[in-house]
Design a protein around this motif. Structure first.
Motif, PDB file in Angstrom:
ATOM      1  N   ILE A 191       0.812  -1.215   0.000  1.00 14.93           N
ATOM      2  CA  ILE A 191       0.000   0.000   0.000  1.00 14.93           C
ATOM      3  C   ILE A 191       0.848   1.268   0.000  1.00 14.93           C
ATOM      4  N   PHE A 192       1.911   1.303   0.778  1.00 12.49           N
ATOM      5  CA  PHE A 192       2.811   2.461   0.767  1.00 12.49           C
ATOM      6  C   PHE A 192       4.204   2.076   0.279  1.00 12.49           C
ATOM      7  N   THR A 193       4.551   0.836   0.525  1.00  5.68           N
ATOM      8  CA  THR A 193       5.845   0.308   0.118  1.00  5.68           C
ATOM      9  C   THR A 193       5.698  -1.185  -0.099  1.00  5.68           C
ATOM     10  N   ASN A 194       6.689  -1.803  -0.676  1.00  8.71           N
ATOM     11  CA  ASN A 194       6.611  -3.237  -0.921  1.00  8.71           C
ATOM     12  C   ASN A 194       6.460  -4.013   0.382  1.00  8.71           C
ATOM     13  N   PHE A 195       5.591  -5.009   0.351  1.00 12.68           N
ATOM     14  CA  PHE A 195       5.362  -5.969   1.447  1.00 12.68           C
ATOM     15  C   PHE A 195       4.567  -5.391   2.616  1.00 12.68           C
ATOM     16  N   LEU A 196       4.134  -4.131   2.539  1.00 14.11           N
ATOM     17  CA  LEU A 196       3.266  -3.578   3.573  1.00 14.11           C
ATOM     18  C   LEU A 196       1.827  -3.656   3.071  1.00 14.11           C
ATOM     19  N   ASN A 197       0.981  -4.331   3.828  1.00 13.20           N
ATOM     20  CA  ASN A 197      -0.375  -4.634   3.376  1.00 13.20           C
ATOM     21  C   ASN A 197      -1.408  -4.064   4.346  1.00 13.20           C
ATOM     22  N   PHE A 198      -2.521  -3.620   3.761  1.00 17.81           N
ATOM     23  CA  PHE A 198      -3.626  -3.063   4.536  1.00 17.81           C
ATOM     24  C   PHE A 198      -4.823  -3.991   4.448  1.00 17.81           C
ATOM     25  N   ARG A 199      -5.586  -4.076   5.537  1.00 19.39           N
ATOM     26  CA  ARG A 199      -6.797  -4.893   5.516  1.00 19.39           C
ATOM     27  C   ARG A 199      -7.911  -4.201   6.282  1.00 19.39           C
ATOM     28  N   LEU A 200      -9.125  -4.415   5.818  1.00 25.63           N
ATOM     29  CA  LEU A 200     -10.318  -3.917   6.489  1.00 25.63           C
ATOM     30  C   LEU A 200     -11.394  -4.980   6.374  1.00 25.63           C
ATOM     31  N   GLY A 201     -11.933  -5.398   7.497  1.00 26.94           N
ATOM     32  CA  GLY A 201     -12.971  -6.415   7.505  1.00 26.94           C
ATOM     33  C   GLY A 201     -14.150  -5.987   8.354  1.00 26.94           C
ATOM     34  N   LEU A 202     -15.364  -6.244   7.859  1.00 26.32           N
ATOM     35  CA  LEU A 202     -16.581  -5.938   8.589  1.00 26.32           C
ATOM     36  C   LEU A 202     -17.437  -7.194   8.656  1.00 26.32           C
ATOM     37  N   SER A 203     -18.050  -7.420   9.798  1.00 26.15           N
ATOM     38  CA  SER A 203     -19.022  -8.512   9.916  1.00 26.15           C
ATOM     39  C   SER A 203     -20.207  -8.028  10.726  1.00 26.15           C
ATOM     40  N   TYR A 204     -21.375  -8.523  10.360  1.00 25.66           N
ATOM     41  CA  TYR A 204     -22.596  -8.166  11.077  1.00 25.66           C
ATOM     42  C   TYR A 204     -23.417  -9.424  11.280  1.00 25.66           C
ATOM     43  N   ASN A 228     -12.581  -4.771  11.805  1.00 28.32           N
ATOM     44  CA  ASN A 228     -11.158  -5.026  12.015  1.00 28.32           C
ATOM     45  C   ASN A 228     -10.366  -4.315  10.927  1.00 28.32           C
ATOM     46  N   THR A 229      -9.395  -3.525  11.323  1.00 35.18           N
ATOM     47  CA  THR A 229      -8.572  -2.835  10.343  1.00 35.18           C
ATOM     48  C   THR A 229      -7.145  -2.749  10.846  1.00 35.18           C
ATOM     49  N   LEU A 246      -0.556  -5.562  13.093  1.00 39.41           N
ATOM     50  CA  LEU A 246      -1.144  -4.725  14.120  1.00 39.41           C
ATOM     51  C   LEU A 246      -2.556  -4.366  13.664  1.00 39.41           C
ATOM     52  N   ILE A 247      -3.554  -4.735  14.505  1.00 42.28           N
ATOM     53  CA  ILE A 247      -4.958  -4.612  14.124  1.00 42.28           C
ATOM     54  C   ILE A 247      -5.718  -3.849  15.195  1.00 42.28           C
ATOM     55  N   LEU A 248      -6.655  -3.029  14.771  1.00 46.16           N
ATOM     56  CA  LEU A 248      -7.641  -2.414  15.651  1.00 46.16           C
ATOM     57  C   LEU A 248      -8.974  -3.129  15.437  1.00 46.16           C
ATOM     58  N   ARG A 249      -9.611  -3.504  16.535  1.00 44.47           N
ATOM     59  CA  ARG A 249     -10.921  -4.168  16.447  1.00 44.47           C
ATOM     60  C   ARG A 249     -11.958  -3.356  17.213  1.00 44.47           C
ATOM     61  N   TYR A 250     -13.016  -2.974  16.488  1.00 45.70           N
ATOM     62  CA  TYR A 250     -14.148  -2.283  17.110  1.00 45.70           C
ATOM     63  C   TYR A 250     -15.323  -3.251  17.158  1.00 45.70           C
ATOM     64  N   ARG A 251     -15.977  -3.329  18.315  1.00 41.64           N
ATOM     65  CA  ARG A 251     -17.113  -4.225  18.487  1.00 41.64           C
ATOM     66  C   ARG A 251     -18.275  -3.440  19.080  1.00 41.64           C
ATOM     67  N   LEU A 273      -6.802  -3.351  20.748  1.00 45.35           N
ATOM     68  CA  LEU A 273      -5.563  -3.384  19.974  1.00 45.35           C
ATOM     69  C   LEU A 273      -5.081  -4.827  19.926  1.00 45.35           C
ATOM     70  N   ILE A 274      -4.747  -5.294  18.715  1.00 46.60           N
ATOM     71  CA  ILE A 274      -4.371  -6.695  18.535  1.00 46.60           C
ATOM     72  C   ILE A 274      -3.030  -6.769  17.797  1.00 46.60           C
ATOM     73  N   PRO A 275      -1.921  -6.854  18.517  1.00 50.54           N
ATOM     74  CA  PRO A 275      -0.638  -7.148  17.871  1.00 50.54           C
ATOM     75  C   PRO A 275      -0.482  -8.670  17.723  1.00 50.54           C
TER      76      PRO A 275
END
Length: 337
Positions: A191-204, A228-229, A246-251, A273-275
């Protein structure tokens, strides 16, 4: 169509608006049954890949929180140990199925002066079945949507071994109801440099009521939203891939209902916070370790909630060989090819 930065911004805007429109909907910390909702990521495996993941989830609930304030009272604690087996199969670049089987062991302790009371609830939990469609699957970009059900395979009639009384709904292995699930995942590599990846997940999860006490009571856990992002970074050491993340989880969940009336001390908002780190070997075997710590809680009434959580997993993936040229002519005849 190339996934541009504008597309990413629009997707994030949609996700955040989905969160805030649900902000008024709250629920308690201790959802019934096995903790399944934190394991609803969709598969990004290549076509014709079978993936298996065994996860052991240790959740220590030792914080009593009133609103946003943690209380000094430590007389009540709960340990939840869950074992989950997840199976994913990707038929092709667009279609996959996911299943999660579970077992849960919960022990709640209440300690007063000269009194130590322990209650245990355990058994096979509910099963999750999902159908996944990959709307975008390019070299560096994935957007998947999925839907399915949580089947009520877990028991809801476990009793306290000492008193013979029926356990509370949040100590039962299952919820006793068919729930409906909607999931979406977005992944962007480099996303900003090689091998750095972004993720965003939603569940309901849309929940339904279950009957208890010989059909004298209906109990409904509140609908649940999770977001989760975060980021992960791929490091290669010879034939081994190491992925810190490193993930942030909102519930956010709604209040529980008992006979259509709101249940006190249920409902709220959580931010964690989820490392963690995962390791992938060339043989297709991998290992993962995550820890989850609370950053913010805003709960209805006073509730027992997570102090920390540790999740360990082992996973294996097997990609089957593609069909030969002789079989290629049958492709259009088979929906899954």
């Amino acid at each position: 169509m190339k996934l541009t930065k504008r597309t990413l911004v629009l997707f994030l805007t949609f996700a955040l608006s989905f969160v805030f429109t649900n902000e008024a909907l709250a629920q308690g910390c201790c959802s019934g049954g096995t903790p399944l909702s934190g394991n609803l990521d969709l598969s990004t495996s290549p076509a014709r890949t079978l993936s298996l993941r065994f996860t052991y989830d240790h959740n220590n609930l030792g914080d009593q929180v009133f609103g946003t304030e943690e209380q000094e009272d430590k007389s009540r604690t709960r340990i939840t140990n869950a074992s989950l087996l997840r199976l994913d199969y990707t038929f092709n670049d667009w279609l996959a199925v996911n299943a999660i089987l579970s077992h849960v062991y919960q022990e709640e302790r209440i300690q007063f002066t000269n009194v130590d009371n322990s209650t245990v609830g355990k058994g096979i939990g509910d099963i999750v079945l999902l159908l996944q469609y990959n709307a975008i699957k390019k070299k560096d970009s994935y957007l998947s949507i999925g839907g399915g059900v949580k089947a009520p395979t877990g028991a809801i009639s476990r009793k306290n071994e000492q008193t013979g009384l029926l356990l509370n709904p949040d100590l039962q292995p299952g919820t006793g109801a068919w729930d409906f699930l909607a999931v979406t995942n977005f992944n962007q590599k480099n996303i900003f440099t090689n091998f750095l990846n972004f993720r965003l997940g939603l569940s309901y999860r849309i929940t339904n009521e279950a009957e208890r006490f010989n059909q004298q009571q209906e109990y409904k856990f509140g609908n649940e939203l999770q977001v989760n992002t975060g980021f992960n970074y791929q490091i290669y050491v010879r034939k081994t891939q190491i992925v810190p993340q490193l993930i942030l989880r909102y519930r956010n969940t709604r209040v529980d209902l008992t006979n259509d009336a709101e249940t006190i001390n249920t409902g709220g908002h959580w931010l964690y916070l989820i490392p963690g780190i995962e390791t992938y070997l060339s043989s297709g075997i991998g290992f993962g370790l995550l820890t989850q710590v609370p950053l913010y809680r805003n709960l209805n009434g006073i509730q027992l909630t997570t102090s920390y959580k540790i999740t360990a997993s082992i996973f294996y993936s097997l990609t089957f060989e593609k069909k030969t040229d002789a079989d290629a002519s049958d492709k259009k005849k088979n929906f899954f090819d």
